[in-house]
Scaffold this motif. Sequence first.
Motif, PDB file in Angstrom:
ATOM      1  N   ARG A 113       0.814  -1.081   0.198  1.00 12.15           N
ATOM      2  CA  ARG A 113      -0.209  -0.096  -0.114  1.00 12.15           C
ATOM      3  C   ARG A 113       0.970   1.112   0.026  1.00 12.15           C
ATOM      4  O   ARG A 113       0.543   2.134  -0.697  1.00 12.15           O
ATOM      5  N   THR A 114       2.098   1.335   0.536  1.00  9.97           N
ATOM      6  CA  THR A 114       2.802   2.200   0.565  1.00  9.97           C
ATOM      7  C   THR A 114       3.642   2.709  -0.774  1.00  9.97           C
ATOM      8  O   THR A 114       3.558   3.638  -1.174  1.00  9.97           O
ATOM      9  N   ILE A 115       3.890   1.648  -1.636  1.00 12.11           N
ATOM     10  CA  ILE A 115       4.377   1.719  -2.787  1.00 12.11           C
ATOM     11  C   ILE A 115       3.393   2.360  -3.608  1.00 12.11           C
ATOM     12  O   ILE A 115       3.698   3.366  -4.522  1.00 12.11           O
ATOM     13  N   GLU A 116       1.992   2.217  -3.484  1.00 14.01           N
ATOM     14  CA  GLU A 116       0.947   2.710  -4.344  1.00 14.01           C
ATOM     15  C   GLU A 116       0.976   4.248  -3.713  1.00 14.01           C
ATOM     16  O   GLU A 116       0.713   5.090  -4.999  1.00 14.01           O
ATOM     17  N   GLY A 117       1.362   4.499  -2.541  1.00 19.97           N
ATOM     18  CA  GLY A 117       1.069   5.932  -2.127  1.00 19.97           C
ATOM     19  C   GLY A 117       2.212   6.732  -2.903  1.00 19.97           C
ATOM     20  O   GLY A 117       2.085   7.919  -3.171  1.00 19.97           O
ATOM     21  N   PHE A 118       3.362   5.947  -3.091  1.00 24.25           N
ATOM     22  CA  PHE A 118       4.541   7.012  -3.598  1.00 24.25           C
ATOM     23  C   PHE A 118       4.401   7.181  -5.163  1.00 24.25           C
ATOM     24  O   PHE A 118       4.471   8.153  -5.437  1.00 24.25           O
ATOM     25  N   ALA A 119       3.420   6.267  -5.893  1.00 23.70           N
ATOM     26  CA  ALA A 119       2.951   6.629  -6.894  1.00 23.70           C
ATOM     27  C   ALA A 119       2.329   7.594  -7.262  1.00 23.70           C
ATOM     28  O   ALA A 119       2.158   8.522  -7.955  1.00 23.70           O
ATOM     29  N   GLU A 120       1.470   7.754  -6.244  1.00 16.05           N
ATOM     30  CA  GLU A 120       0.078   8.807  -6.181  1.00 16.05           C
ATOM     31  C   GLU A 120       1.133  10.047  -5.988  1.00 16.05           C
ATOM     32  O   GLU A 120       0.459  11.157  -6.875  1.00 16.05           O
ATOM     33  N   VAL A 121       2.070  10.188  -5.232  1.00 13.51           N
ATOM     34  CA  VAL A 121       2.902  11.493  -5.205  1.00 13.51           C
ATOM     35  C   VAL A 121       3.379  11.930  -6.289  1.00 13.51           C
ATOM     36  O   VAL A 121       3.589  13.195  -6.791  1.00 13.51           O
ATOM     37  N   VAL A 122       4.001  11.064  -7.042  1.00 11.77           N
ATOM     38  CA  VAL A 122       4.556  11.209  -8.419  1.00 11.77           C
ATOM     39  C   VAL A 122       3.630  11.930  -9.304  1.00 11.77           C
ATOM     40  O   VAL A 122       4.019  12.800 -10.061  1.00 11.77           O
ATOM     41  N   HIS A 123       2.520  11.415  -9.245  1.00 12.89           N
ATOM     42  CA  HIS A 123       1.256  12.090 -10.032  1.00 12.89           C
ATOM     43  C   HIS A 123       1.025  13.596  -9.664  1.00 12.89           C
ATOM     44  O   HIS A 123       0.464  14.166 -10.208  1.00 12.89           O
ATOM     45  N   ALA A 124       1.208  13.624  -8.312  1.00  5.89           N
ATOM     46  CA  ALA A 124       0.912  14.910  -7.873  1.00  5.89           C
ATOM     47  C   ALA A 124       1.745  15.821  -8.125  1.00  5.89           C
ATOM     48  O   ALA A 124       1.647  17.162  -7.577  1.00  5.89           O
ATOM     49  N   LEU A 125       3.200  15.580  -8.534  1.00  5.21           N
ATOM     50  CA  LEU A 125       4.181  16.544  -8.277  1.00  5.21           C
ATOM     51  C   LEU A 125       4.003  17.839  -9.217  1.00  5.21           C
ATOM     52  O   LEU A 125       4.429  19.199  -8.818  1.00  5.21           O
ATOM     53  N   PRO A 126       3.291  17.789 -10.236  1.00  7.42           N
ATOM     54  CA  PRO A 126       3.136  19.163 -11.010  1.00  7.42           C
ATOM     55  C   PRO A 126       2.483  20.049  -9.917  1.00  7.42           C
ATOM     56  O   PRO A 126       2.442  21.276 -10.089  1.00  7.42           O
ATOM     57  N   ARG A 127       1.250  19.449  -9.235  1.00  7.10           N
ATOM     58  CA  ARG A 127       0.561  20.406  -8.697  1.00  7.10           C
ATOM     59  C   ARG A 127       1.385  20.743  -7.448  1.00  7.10           C
ATOM     60  O   ARG A 127       1.337  21.973  -6.817  1.00  7.10           O
ATOM     61  N   ALA A 128       2.310  19.908  -7.090  1.00  5.92           N
ATOM     62  CA  ALA A 128       3.249  20.241  -5.822  1.00  5.92           C
ATOM     63  C   ALA A 128       3.994  21.563  -6.050  1.00  5.92           C
ATOM     64  O   ALA A 128       4.253  22.417  -5.494  1.00  5.92           O
ATOM     65  N   VAL A 129       4.582  21.342  -7.404  1.00  3.89           N
ATOM     66  CA  VAL A 129       5.286  22.469  -8.047  1.00  3.89           C
ATOM     67  C   VAL A 129       4.557  23.994  -8.146  1.00  3.89           C
ATOM     68  O   VAL A 129       5.086  24.765  -7.620  1.00  3.89           O
ATOM     69  N   ALA A 130       3.361  23.716  -8.392  1.00  5.69           N
ATOM     70  CA  ALA A 130       2.535  24.969  -8.575  1.00  5.69           C
ATOM     71  C   ALA A 130       2.095  25.593  -7.321  1.00  5.69           C
ATOM     72  O   ALA A 130       1.410  26.734  -7.454  1.00  5.69           O
TER      73      ALA A 130
END
Length: 509
Positions: free
Chosen positions: A249-266
């Motif tokens: 489940r943690t590995i899945e969470g890391f993938a979710e974070v990568v998806h969200a990186l553009p939003r994090a940068v903004a």
Amino acid sequence: MSDDQTTPRASDQKDHRNRPSSKAFVDFITSGWGDRPDLGVTPSPAVPFTAARRARLAEQLPGARLVVPAGSLKVRSNDTDYRFRPHSAFAHLTGLGTDQEPDAVLVLHPVEAGTGDGGGDHHAVLYVRPLAARDTEEFFADARYGEFWVGARPSLDDVTTLTGIEARHVDELRDALAKDVGAGVLLLVVTGSDEAVETLVEAIRAEASSDEAAEADQRTDEDLVRAASELRLVKDEVEVAQMREAVDRTIEGFAEVVHALPRAVAHRRGERVVETTFDAHARLEGNAVGYETIAASGEHATTLHWITNDGEVHEGDLLLLDAGVEVESLYTADVTRTLPVSGTFTEVQRRVYQAVLDAADAAFEVARPGVRFLDVHEAAMRVIAARLAEWGLLPDGVTAEVSLTAEGQQHRRWMVHGTSHHLGLDVHDCAQARRDLYQEGTLEPGMVFTIEPGLYFKADDLAVPEEYRGIGVRIEDDVLVTADGNENLSAALPRDPAAVERWMAEQRG
């Protein structure tokens, strides 16, 4: 959130709640209810395993009454509580997880030899606060425990079915604890969980008239705390399965974070975007996070436990994400990856990252049955010291070999933490175990721990060239010791820098 309100009473001018108290109201709200639905409780798959754990604990402290509280609800502010989490020793010995069962107390009662649970010398009883009848005030008026406020609690039969442990009302606890104390029975309690239970135990001890045998018994609460902690050093098959679930489940969470990186940068607080993305996933797919998520971008990655997570995330930064999903059984993963926000490492970032990866790989090479737990750390440190010497970062005249001596340790300026810690119900599991069984202990199949070397060059560190400053890298995996070596439970999350870059590109589509 609903306000538990009552009609103000003259005797309690500080009671600002507005709940009706008329007889007509009480008569009406406690009547006219249908049968409660069956909660559908079935025995937990952990039942035979928790029984074996209790037996092993009792064998270490024969003749003693062992008291293991779940703990009580903790106030968050004023009259609101934090979500409950039972003490890890209680969860380990009962199999109860999530927010089960505040105020419960597991007691292992000494009995005549061979007449106890499983033919042993102890009988387990779980003292709980069961479901209250609907004609009681608790049903509609108690905001902490009432069914109207927090839902139906399990009955005593439900608890027994679920855990395989005899359940009794918590109101019986005092008399049960006091029986024969001072007449040959030693009373021991797991401390640090429930202050009220500890106070009760102390009162019973003070009231008891000790006999010579009890006075001669030097065992203490600390012995019970230590034994309960050491019991978790080697995981059984149910625990290992829960660890695998937590890591997946943690590995899945890391993938979710990568998806969200553009939003994090903004976002002006991009680290908070990273944190909330992972934490939301943990709550959806597990119980919660196993510890506060570290979402550290840029210079913040050089602060080992950066949990403020209020900084910006920039293209060109490294993002150090240290996070773990705690599943409903309360077992948690603990994984760290250091990710290039842009998707590509710079040359210097890759150099530092590769050094840390090589240190981790060296630790994996020695992690097998029969070696000392400390050997894992020392293997990683040999690589770290050698790489720092190669880069010319150690003080003049200090070689890697000199730095590795007990009198040296200069390389630890850039990695002050240890390489490994045990992992399980607590992110730093088995913390009360004796040093000779932990740091100096020998690895055995079934042990689960982290391997997590790092290098941290702070922005104002004048001992390193400017190109290193502000770079923090940690790589952390969760490791299971097997019969002939080890298994990296988190291996599905890429570690090699080129593989990290490819994986990030795949996640982004």
